[in-house]
Design an enzyme around this catalytic site. Structure first.
Site, mmCIF file in Angstrom:
data_model
loop_
_atom_site.group_PDB
_atom_site.id
_atom_site.type_symbol
_atom_site.label_atom_id
_atom_site.label_comp_id
_atom_site.label_asym_id
_atom_site.label_seq_id
_atom_site.Cartn_x
_atom_site.Cartn_y
_atom_site.Cartn_z
ATOM 1 N N GLU A 149 0.829 -1.220 0.000
ATOM 2 C CA GLU A 149 0.000 0.000 0.000
ATOM 3 C C GLU A 149 0.863 1.271 0.000
ATOM 4 O O GLU A 149 0.377 2.343 0.366
ATOM 5 C CB GLU A 149 -0.944 0.022 1.213
ATOM 6 C CG GLU A 149 -1.896 -1.154 1.327
ATOM 7 C CD GLU A 149 -2.935 -1.229 0.217
ATOM 8 O OE1 GLU A 149 -2.988 -0.318 -0.622
ATOM 9 O OE2 GLU A 149 -3.677 -2.222 0.186
ATOM 10 N N HIS B 227 -2.934 2.167 8.397
ATOM 11 C CA HIS B 227 -4.042 1.408 7.830
ATOM 12 C C HIS B 227 -4.185 0.105 8.604
ATOM 13 O O HIS B 227 -3.179 -0.516 8.950
ATOM 14 C CB HIS B 227 -3.752 1.120 6.352
ATOM 15 C CG HIS B 227 -4.611 0.042 5.766
ATOM 16 N ND1 HIS B 227 -5.969 0.183 5.594
ATOM 17 C CD2 HIS B 227 -4.312 -1.206 5.346
ATOM 18 C CE1 HIS B 227 -6.454 -0.931 5.067
ATOM 19 N NE2 HIS B 227 -5.478 -1.802 4.918
ATOM 20 N N HIS C 162 -7.419 -3.179 9.916
ATOM 21 C CA HIS C 162 -8.669 -3.885 9.611
ATOM 22 C C HIS C 162 -9.507 -4.075 10.883
ATOM 23 O O HIS C 162 -9.727 -5.210 11.310
ATOM 24 C CB HIS C 162 -8.355 -5.265 9.013
ATOM 25 C CG HIS C 162 -7.459 -5.257 7.814
ATOM 26 N ND1 HIS C 162 -6.764 -6.371 7.382
ATOM 27 C CD2 HIS C 162 -7.144 -4.272 6.923
ATOM 28 C CE1 HIS C 162 -6.069 -6.086 6.298
ATOM 29 N NE2 HIS C 162 -6.264 -4.812 5.995
ATOM 30 N N GLU D 283 -17.688 11.281 22.680
ATOM 31 C CA GLU D 283 -16.406 11.903 22.306
ATOM 32 C C GLU D 283 -16.171 11.944 20.794
ATOM 33 O O GLU D 283 -15.272 12.640 20.335
ATOM 34 C CB GLU D 283 -15.238 11.212 23.001
ATOM 35 C CG GLU D 283 -15.028 9.794 22.553
ATOM 36 C CD GLU D 283 -13.773 9.160 23.155
ATOM 37 O OE1 GLU D 283 -12.956 9.866 23.747
ATOM 38 O OE2 GLU D 283 -13.650 7.945 22.994
ATOM 39 N N HIS E 16 -12.980 -3.815 4.116
ATOM 40 C CA HIS E 16 -11.531 -3.987 4.160
ATOM 41 C C HIS E 16 -10.927 -3.378 5.434
ATOM 42 O O HIS E 16 -10.329 -4.081 6.231
ATOM 43 C CB HIS E 16 -10.895 -3.380 2.892
ATOM 44 C CG HIS E 16 -9.416 -3.545 2.820
ATOM 45 N ND1 HIS E 16 -8.718 -3.738 1.648
ATOM 46 C CD2 HIS E 16 -8.469 -3.532 3.789
ATOM 47 C CE1 HIS E 16 -7.434 -3.868 1.909
ATOM 48 N NE2 HIS E 16 -7.256 -3.738 3.204
HETATM 49 O O1 2HA Z 1 -1.741 -6.780 3.475
HETATM 50 O O2 2HA Z 1 -3.625 -4.526 4.727
HETATM 51 O O3 2HA Z 1 -4.367 -3.585 2.384
HETATM 52 C C1 2HA Z 1 -1.691 -5.527 3.970
HETATM 53 C C2 2HA Z 1 -2.964 -4.838 3.778
HETATM 54 C C3 2HA Z 1 -3.374 -4.533 2.411
HETATM 55 ZN ZN ZN Z 2 -5.541 -3.797 4.327
#
Ligand code: 2HA
Ligand code: ZN
Length: 287
Positions: free
Chosen positions: A122, A145, A147, A175, A216
């Site tokens: 990414e 980033h 999940h 909050e 995602h």
């Molecule tokens: O594999 O989170 O978006 C890493 C990730 C891809």
């Molecule tokens: Zn990801």
């Protein structure tokens, strides 16, 4: 030179990835983080004239984005295919410190990725997001980033327009409107790892520090690790309240008048156009 493993930035970064794993946000090799480092904090730990190898941006996916606005900037970044649960145990293989080359097409490895690895798939989304955030906030340093389960779950059963998604999160915990008055940007589902999702994420990053990738995960940005982490943590907490409520009828909630009181108390500029009542929506129009 001092031992870089003892530096505050490596230690803080390791604590971050461990916490993200512990919270269930980063299963397997899920998630990626990039952290803009300052030359002055690096100079005691690394000889910045020594380039170990050059790493082209293109990896699994072809890429043609231009990172020249970031030329010379140095990032600590997670490696592709690496597991967050292992970062703290073995930072040298799981992390890298890279400097964006003057041609804007490759990065110079200054430390890490010792097993021959490279940065996250990414990387385009991260670098384009840094460019976008820096254009609106010169102090932005981190893009992360992950999940988180409850935000993912919510992305299946809640409308994905960013006004209503943000409004629901604001309602789910007091909050929220204080922590992210600008709301959460929402993309449609897109193929990850590509320039296209990078461009779309970066476009949202001009208005939001949180960007949802439905089904995602989420992106968060901030001036420091605590800010970006805290944004995601707060949104994820609100999403977990939403999911605990499920389809039970909501009998009472945080009203827009309540939100307006918080905004006034903390002197915030929220996305008034995300409100439902005309008396608040009209505040957006006045701007
Ligand atoms: O594999 O989170 O978006 C890493 C990730 C891809
Ligand atoms: Zn990801």
């Amino acid at each position: 030179m001092k031992d870089i493993l003892e530096s505050s930035f490596i230690k803080e970064f390791c604590r971050l990835t461990t916490n993200m794993y512990r919270l269930g946000w980063d299963e397997r090799n899920g998630g990626n983080v990039s952290y803009l480092l300052k030359e002055e904090e690096l100079k005691d730990y690394l000889d910045l004239t020594k380039v170990i190898r050059k790493i082209p941006f293109a990896g699994v996916h072809p890429t043609s984005f231009d990172a020249t606005p970031l030329a010379g900037k140095i990032f600590l970044v997670t490696g592709t295919g690496k597991y967050f649960k292992n970062v703290e145990l073995d930072p040298k293989n799981n992390l890298g410190i890279v400097r964006i080359a003057n041609n804007g097409k490759e990065a110079e490895l200054l430390w890490g990725f010792e097993d021959g690895g490279r940065f996250t798939s990414e990387f385009p989304a991260h670098m384009m997001s840094h460019m976008a955030r820096l254009s609106v906030d010169p102090n932005n340093r981190i893009v992360m980033h992950c999940h988180p389960t409850n935000l993912l779950a919510m992305s299946y059963c809640h409308p994905l327009d960013e006004a209503s998604f943000s409004h629901t999160l604001w309602e789910m915990s007091t909050e929220c409107i204080v922590v992210f008055p600008e709301g959460v940007g929402c993309l449609p589902w897109m193929l990850c790892g590509t320039d296209t999702i990078g461009e779309a994420t970066a476009a949202k990053m001009k208005d939001f520090r949180l960007v949802l990738w439905p089904f995602h995960g989420i992106y968060g940005a901030g001036k420091d690790i605590d800010e970006a982490f805290g944004l995601i943590e707060t949104a994820e907490k609100a999403a977990s309240v939403y999911n605990v409520i499920g389809s039970r009828p909501i009998l009472q909630t945080i009203t827009e008048d309540d939100m307006a009181e918080l905004i006034s108390l903390f002197n915030l500029s929220p996305r008034w156009d995300f409100f439902k009542e005309e008396k608040y929506r009209s505040l957006a129009k006045k701007k």
